[in-house]
Design a protein around this motif. Structure first.
Motif, short mmCIF file in Angstrom:
data_model
loop_
_atom_site.label_atom_id
_atom_site.label_comp_id
_atom_site.label_asym_id
_atom_site.label_seq_id
_atom_site.Cartn_x
_atom_site.Cartn_y
_atom_site.Cartn_z
N ASN A 582 51.13 43.18 20.26
CA ASN A 582 50.01 43.24 19.33
C ASN A 582 48.80 43.94 19.95
O ASN A 582 48.16 44.78 19.32
N GLN A 586 47.37 47.30 18.49
CA GLN A 586 45.99 47.30 17.98
C GLN A 586 45.22 48.49 18.56
O GLN A 586 44.50 49.20 17.85
N THR A 604 42.42 36.85 21.61
CA THR A 604 42.51 37.88 20.58
C THR A 604 41.13 38.35 20.14
O THR A 604 40.25 37.54 19.87
N LEU A 670 46.77 38.61 14.97
CA LEU A 670 47.06 40.02 14.69
C LEU A 670 48.50 40.11 14.20
O LEU A 670 49.34 39.29 14.58
N TYR A 672 50.41 43.27 13.87
CA TYR A 672 51.17 44.50 14.13
C TYR A 672 52.57 44.11 14.61
O TYR A 672 53.56 44.69 14.23
N THR A 674 55.05 40.59 15.02
CA THR A 674 55.20 39.16 14.73
C THR A 674 56.57 38.71 15.21
O THR A 674 57.43 39.54 15.53
#
Ligand SMILES: Nc1ncnc2c1ncn2[C@@H]1O[C@H](COP(=O)(O)OP(=O)(O)OP(=O)(O)O)[C@@H](O)[C@H]1O
Length: 795
Positions: A582, A586, A604, A670, A672, A674
């Protein structure tokens, strides 16, 4: 049972001059105190800085602070507060002044005098102990507000103090206070094990530490019962079992306590929990009562629905006449059988892998159902009412899946939570006593149904309402306990058609073929050969993140957006886990801009433009665990546009804008990358699946299958061949459930429904004429063209 008092703490009594800093995501504050009195020996200053966990403290009020003086490298000596008390005024005049100080809305001089007149100097404690001491003294509305403010100012303070001593953070103390109010402190200090049963947020280990501190015996029954209960709940939720054998439960409870010596006592604790119905025994199976009720209720309700009178006795002839096919398709014989069986059966299971036509069959069933209804409506006294009574409802366990269902079928679909009116932590609005209405209910993504949600769902389905359950039994089982879809299929008591011919053509078709292989436990021979819609990058664990980075860079160049693309991986940790990927994605999709606003939660950092995952169900705002959105604003508390007056982010979930103050950012992550579990029910144009042998026990067939079938158009597999191969060959871990056997047992426990009258009202069978056209059926949306994985592979 008294807890240990701290010794050697300094005490400072003083007026809170000013809150220098207040954290927005915790109760941590920095205060400046004007000292009135103190035990400090060499302190010459009139003021001191105090740091610690404080409730809603009021500037200008007097407090007593207990703590130790520490030296801050930059700010010098300050008091690190362990606990504090609101120092209440020592005389009546002072107390009246306190009540009119402005902290308590609606209390003027006269009201304050009345309160002190009646209740005396101890007024505050009396009010906190029992609200009703104010009855007849002041207006009910004012007393409610007063108690609320006092509780906020004092009750929580007291709990903070006590919680501090037991290592209970302010957030948990706040939640305890919300749940138990003024009783919270007594429960915490006298019966902490009770919290294991009743309170989310205090695990057995924490309760046990408190128990030890307050001197509760190792063999105390409350401790042992809590240990047994914690064991069965943890194992049920971790492994998906609905029950354990007595031996398993006993052994695992011993392991939790690391204490073989209490075996006998634990066994007795199990017996007591059975007597009090916290646990339920069914033969040699022991259940947590909630799971037992859910499992038996699901079986009973399914039998009830199967045996209920049908509102329409649709003959094969009726169906043949009314049969609707979406678009110009020619259905194969299994598909036709599925449509017919779905229309005839009271409860019907439709399963199949991706691209086998599940949605097509649902469309055909609904269109045919509607056509029959329209024809019948003509003979009814009130056609409108008639059509409403037999309307179609569609629901799915996740918001995204419901949305997709709506897009593809053209009919309104909702989440099961919303269908049942389940508010957070609350009971459903629709239950057996207040069932949902409609004639046909279609549930999609049924592999995600756990036993408890299924029980709530089925309870609310009235007799005579037709139920169609659609899913792919090769996907991961539900996160919660139960193995519902597999058990329903395995019971062989419910009409079932499995679709097995893959019809998806063009993009995504080699993905469905791959899925078919994996389902059969093998990777295809051409696994490593790149296809039009699928490529593999076999690299070591340590190279996986870099390989994904290259793929992402190429994808971005080709115009893929963060919405089109999803990275899936089984776990959070390691360089190929969700967290690291992630952060990397990001930086590529949403690089930081100079002077850009951001909010940090844990490790995060959230920025405008970020792709976001909702982690909790929030039915009130209609956003659910697994929903994805995008941050459209980060606002600081002094920003003009921020009417929350707290730092916050605003997230857009498919057109719905929701605000998250900083303290609620734990509800977001986030998105992007998972886990595969979190992506269930979602689909994306391009999916990147990362698997390496480091993911050990997570590697199984259903996980890999679920991951790759999230891809609609293109799939990129990154990682170790051995990991993909092992996953394909490994069956999903066994779940101990008994639903299949309960369904197979033919004894029926029927519930009469008030909706039985619906059956009586149903119109008689007659030959039908139809007026609907095929244009009533909306063709499935087909994905975009022109993209293959080759397009963004490094040259
Ligand atoms: N008998 C058929 N002949 C030709 N095409 C078909 C047939 N049945 C389904 N299709 C087509 O196959 C594609 C996949 O069908 P559908 O979307 O119904 O499958 P699905 O099982 O719902 O897939 P998924 O679970 O991936 O959403 C669609 O384009 C559909 O129009």
């Amino acid at each position: 049972m008294a807890y240990q008092e701290e010794t050697q703490l300094e005490k400072i009594t003083g007026t809170l001059q000013n809150v220098i800093f207040a954290s927005s995501d915790s109760y941590f504050k920095i205060l400046s105190i004007q000292i009135e009195d103190s035990t400090l020996e060499n302190w010459q200053e009139p003021e001191i800085i105090a740091t610690g966990t404080f409730a809603d403290v009021q500037e200008g009020s007097m407090y007593a602070f207990y703590g130790t003086v520490v030296r801050h490298p930059k700010y010098g000596q300050q008091l690190k507060v362990v606990r504090y008390e609101n120092e209440l005024p020592p005389d009546e005049a002072g107390l009246i002044k306190y009540f009119v100080s402005g902290q308590f809305s609606g209390i003027g001089q006269k009201t304050a005098e009345k309160i002190v007149d009646h209740l005396g100097l101890n007024a505050v404690n009396l009010i906190l102990d029992d609200v009703h001491v104010l009855d007849g003294i002041i207006k009910e509305a004012t007393s409610k507000k007063l108690v609320h403010s006092l509780q906020l100012n004092l009750g929580l303070e007291r709990l903070f103090q006590v919680g501090n001593r037991f290592g209970i953070g302010a957030d948990i103390a706040g939640k305890l206070y919300d749940q138990y109010g003024s009783e919270a402190q007594d429960i915490l200090t006298q019966d902490p094990y009770r919290l294991v049963f009743e309170f989310e947020g205090i695990a057995f280990k924490t309760a046990d530490l408190i128990g030890q501190k307050v001197g509760i015996d190792r063999e105390d029954d409350r401790r042992l019962q809590a240990a047994v209960y914690a064991t069965i709940m943890t194992i049920s939720f971790q492994y998906g079992h609905t029950y354990l054998t007595r031996q398993q439960l006993l052994q695992s409870s011993i392991q939790l306590l690391h204490d073989e010596a209490v075996r006998q006592d634990l066994d007795q604790a199990i017996t007591k929990l059975l007597t009090t119905h916290v646990l339920v025994a069914d033969g040699d199976k022991l259940y947590a009562a909630t799971l037992y009720e859910a499992e038996t209720q699901v079986a009973d309700d399914l039998k009830r629905l199967l045996h209920a009178n049908q509102p329409f006795d649709m003959s094969s002839e009726d169906i043949d006449v009314a049969f609707m096919t979406p678009g110009q398709l020619v259905l194969d014989s299994t598909q036709i059988a599925a449509v017919k069986a779905g229309l005839k059966a009271q409860v019907f299971l439709l399963t199949g892998g991706p691209g086998t036509g599940k949605t097509t069959i649902v469309q055909s069933i609904v269109a045919t159902w509607k056509k029959v209804l329209q024809a019948q409506a003509k003979y009814s006294d009130n056609a409108q009412d008639f059509l409403k009574m037999y309307s179609v409802k569609m629901a799915s366990p996740t918001g995204r899946a419901a949305k997709r269902m709506t897009e593809v079928t053209g009919y309104d679909a909702t989440t099961i939570h919303r269908l049942l009116g389940i508010a957070d932590l609350g009971e459903p609005e629709f239950t057996s006593d207040n069932p949902i209405s409609g004639g046909l209910l279609i549930i999609d993504e049924a592999s995600m149904l756990d036993i408890e949600l299924t029980a709530k769902l089925l309870a609310a389905v009235p007799n005579g309402m037709k139920l169609i359950i659609v899913g792919d039994s090769d996907q991961l089982p539900s996160v919660g306990p139960g193995n519902v879809l597999a058990d329903l299929v395995g019971s062989e008591k419910i009409a079932h058609v499995e679709l097995d011919t893959i019809y998806r053509q063009g993009r995504g078709s080699s993905i469905t073929t791959l899925a078919q292989h994996i389902k059969n436990g093998q990777l295809p021979a051409d696994f490593r050969q790149n296809q039009r819609d699928r490529s593999t990058f076999m690299v070591s664990h340590d190279q996986t993140d870099l390989a994904i980075k290259q793929v992402l860079q190429a994808a971005i160049k080709k115009g893929y957006t963060q919405d089109d693309l999803q990275i899936l991986t089984p776990i959070y940790k390691t360089t190929a886990g969700v967290n690291a990927l992630n952060a990397m994605a990001q930086a590529l999709f949403n690089p930081i801009k100079p002077a850009q606003k951001s909010l940090q939660f844990g490790t995060t950092v959230f920025r405008k433009g970020d792709k976001i995952l909702q982690l909790e169900n929030d039915s009130e705002r209609d956003v659910y665990n697994g929903d994805m959105g995008k941050i459209i604003a980060v606002q600081y508390k002094n920003d003009k546009s921020n009417d929350d007056h707290e730092d916050r982010i605003v997230v857009d979930f498919d057109g719905k804008e929701l605000s998250y103050p900083k303290k609620n950012l734990n509800q977001l992550a986030l998105a992007y990358a998972t886990t595969v579990h979190k992506a269930q029910g979602n689909e994306f144009k391009l999916v990147i699946v990362a698997l390496t042998t480091r993911f050990g026990l997570m590697l199984n067939r259903n996980l890999l299958y679920t991951g790759i079938t999230r891809a609609k158009e293109a799939l990129i597999l990154v990682g170790e061949y051995e990991a993909f191969n092992r996953a394909a060959q490994t069956a999903v871990p066994f779940r101990a459930t008994f639903l299949k056997n309960r369904l197979a047992d033919d004894s029926v426990n029927l519930r009469k429904s008030s909706d039985d009258k619906k059956v009586e009202q149903s119109v008689s069978k007659r030959t039908l004429t139809f007026e609907m056209t095929n244009s009533d059926i909306i063709a499935p949306l087909i994905g975009l063209n022109g993209i293959t994985p080759y397009d963004f592979m490094p040259n």
